[in-house]
Motif scaffolding. Sequence first.
Motif, PDB file in Angstrom:
ATOM      1  N   GLY A  51      -3.365  -5.290   6.117  1.00 39.12           N
ATOM      2  CA  GLY A  51      -2.510  -4.041   6.429  1.00 39.12           C
ATOM      3  C   GLY A  51      -3.009  -2.878   5.611  1.00 39.12           C
ATOM      4  O   GLY A  51      -3.046  -2.947   4.213  1.00 39.12           O
ATOM      5  N   ALA A  52      -3.342  -1.708   6.271  1.00 36.07           N
ATOM      6  CA  ALA A  52      -3.772  -0.535   5.372  1.00 36.07           C
ATOM      7  C   ALA A  52      -2.931   0.573   5.736  1.00 36.07           C
ATOM      8  O   ALA A  52      -2.863   0.833   6.932  1.00 36.07           O
ATOM      9  N   ASP A  53      -2.652   1.553   4.915  1.00 37.05           N
ATOM     10  CA  ASP A  53      -1.902   2.905   5.089  1.00 37.05           C
ATOM     11  C   ASP A  53      -2.292   3.624   4.001  1.00 37.05           C
ATOM     12  O   ASP A  53      -2.558   3.520   2.910  1.00 37.05           O
ATOM     13  N   ILE A  54      -2.414   4.905   4.504  1.00 42.11           N
ATOM     14  CA  ILE A  54      -2.618   5.980   3.447  1.00 42.11           C
ATOM     15  C   ILE A  54      -1.610   6.595   2.702  1.00 42.11           C
ATOM     16  O   ILE A  54      -1.712   7.164   1.825  1.00 42.11           O
ATOM     17  N   CYS A  70      -0.650   0.684   8.976  1.00 41.43           N
ATOM     18  CA  CYS A  70       0.435  -0.284   9.258  1.00 41.43           C
ATOM     19  C   CYS A  70       2.009   0.101   8.972  1.00 41.43           C
ATOM     20  O   CYS A  70       2.788  -0.653   9.032  1.00 41.43           O
ATOM     21  N   SER A  71       1.850   1.393   8.455  1.00 37.44           N
ATOM     22  CA  SER A  71       3.291   1.876   7.834  1.00 37.44           C
ATOM     23  C   SER A  71       3.839   1.207   6.931  1.00 37.44           C
ATOM     24  O   SER A  71       3.100   0.626   6.011  1.00 37.44           O
ATOM     25  N   THR A  72       5.214   0.751   7.313  1.00 37.34           N
ATOM     26  CA  THR A  72       5.976   0.001   6.210  1.00 37.34           C
ATOM     27  C   THR A  72       5.830  -1.509   6.370  1.00 37.34           C
ATOM     28  O   THR A  72       6.567  -2.239   5.637  1.00 37.34           O
ATOM     29  N   GLY A  73       4.797  -1.984   7.256  1.00 37.96           N
ATOM     30  CA  GLY A  73       4.680  -3.272   7.297  1.00 37.96           C
ATOM     31  C   GLY A  73       5.101  -4.246   8.432  1.00 37.96           C
ATOM     32  O   GLY A  73       4.572  -5.213   8.638  1.00 37.96           O
ATOM     33  N   GLU A  74       5.767  -3.611   9.292  1.00 39.06           N
ATOM     34  CA  GLU A  74       6.473  -4.282  10.456  1.00 39.06           C
ATOM     35  C   GLU A  74       5.307  -4.818  11.375  1.00 39.06           C
ATOM     36  O   GLU A  74       5.326  -5.757  11.763  1.00 39.06           O
ATOM     37  N   GLU A  75       4.330  -4.070  11.484  1.00 36.57           N
ATOM     38  CA  GLU A  75       3.230  -4.326  12.478  1.00 36.57           C
ATOM     39  C   GLU A  75       2.420  -5.567  11.988  1.00 36.57           C
ATOM     40  O   GLU A  75       2.119  -6.473  12.718  1.00 36.57           O
ATOM     41  N   SER A  98      -8.523   3.199   2.526  1.00 36.26           N
ATOM     42  CA  SER A  98      -9.718   4.196   2.219  1.00 36.26           C
ATOM     43  C   SER A  98     -10.865   3.477   2.966  1.00 36.26           C
ATOM     44  O   SER A  98     -10.909   2.077   2.810  1.00 36.26           O
ATOM     45  N   SER A  99     -11.999   4.276   3.161  1.00 34.63           N
ATOM     46  CA  SER A  99     -13.228   3.431   3.810  1.00 34.63           C
ATOM     47  C   SER A  99     -13.674   2.330   3.031  1.00 34.63           C
ATOM     48  O   SER A  99     -14.067   1.338   3.467  1.00 34.63           O
ATOM     49  N   SER A 100     -14.106   2.541   1.632  1.00 37.74           N
ATOM     50  CA  SER A 100     -14.318   1.612   0.716  1.00 37.74           C
ATOM     51  C   SER A 100     -13.403   0.215   0.777  1.00 37.74           C
ATOM     52  O   SER A 100     -14.154  -0.554   0.817  1.00 37.74           O
ATOM     53  N   GLU A 101     -12.397   0.846   0.401  1.00 40.17           N
ATOM     54  CA  GLU A 101     -11.360  -0.446   0.444  1.00 40.17           C
ATOM     55  C   GLU A 101     -11.442  -1.470   1.793  1.00 40.17           C
ATOM     56  O   GLU A 101     -11.158  -2.547   1.856  1.00 40.17           O
ATOM     57  N   ILE A 102     -11.399  -0.584   2.814  1.00 36.68           N
ATOM     58  CA  ILE A 102     -11.342  -1.100   4.203  1.00 36.68           C
ATOM     59  C   ILE A 102     -12.425  -2.160   4.147  1.00 36.68           C
ATOM     60  O   ILE A 102     -12.786  -3.340   4.611  1.00 36.68           O
ATOM     61  N   PHE A 150      -1.968  -6.481   1.565  1.00 32.37           N
ATOM     62  CA  PHE A 150      -1.797  -5.049   1.744  1.00 32.37           C
ATOM     63  C   PHE A 150      -2.702  -4.148   1.010  1.00 32.37           C
ATOM     64  O   PHE A 150      -2.675  -4.592  -0.203  1.00 32.37           O
ATOM     65  N   ILE A 151      -3.327  -2.972   1.523  1.00 37.58           N
ATOM     66  CA  ILE A 151      -4.141  -2.296   0.622  1.00 37.58           C
ATOM     67  C   ILE A 151      -4.052  -0.706   0.858  1.00 37.58           C
ATOM     68  O   ILE A 151      -3.252  -0.411   2.002  1.00 37.58           O
TER      69      ILE A 151
END
Length: 193
Positions: free
Chosen positions: A116-119, A96-101, A142-146, A138-139
Amino acid sequence: MIGAAKQVVKEYKSSRNPFIKLSIATLSFCWYSVKNIKRFFVDTEFRSILLLQVFSSKNVHQTTPLTYMDRYPEIFSACRDYFGDKKDLKILSFGCSTGEEVLTLRSYFPNAYIIGADINKRSLAIYRKLPVDNKITFIHSSSSEIQKHGPFDAVFCMAVLQRKPHYIAAKGISSIKKIYPFEKFEKQIIELN
Ligand SMILES: C[S@@+](CC[C@H](N)C(=O)[O-])C[C@H]1O[C@@H](n2cnc3c(N)ncnc32)[C@H](O)[C@@H]1O
């Protein structure tokens, strides 16, 4: 002075003398190294991408955080039409990058739960400051977190499963095996599925 040095490097780059060639190559290498070291300390976006490439190379897909509001209106509208007024809709914005999506998705899906997840930890710090309602989370990706937040009715994974598309197009590169191997794409799709 720097302009003059650049001019000299340009002039001697195609020299046939191996000593001059080596000197110019060494000089250019030192120049780019110094430039990048300086950039590492002053440019937070550059630094975050470099750290991702070094420490998360196995998991990171597209590295650039480029994003903006309502980037894919046709796709968002089609999904809204598809789901109609389905209750308790749960959506993942993967990358989701910086959250706009995520903010955009909220306008298309006013009642949905949106994760929303981003690495990229720099993006994480930015989107965590956004004023959002309590059905948006927002997280750090990571696989486990998702998995903890799933399953999802829809996963938006936009401009994520790729690497350097503009560079590849501009250079006319026909095989991206080394830049973005198919196995990486496949593994991520399986994981999201
Ligand atoms: C070009 S941006 C796309 C942003 C947004 N989805 C859009 O289309 O506007 C790509 C994003 O994918 C993120 N990304 C790359 N690999 C990821 C991963 N394994 N998990 C989550 N996000 C990832 C990057 O950090 C970057 O913010």
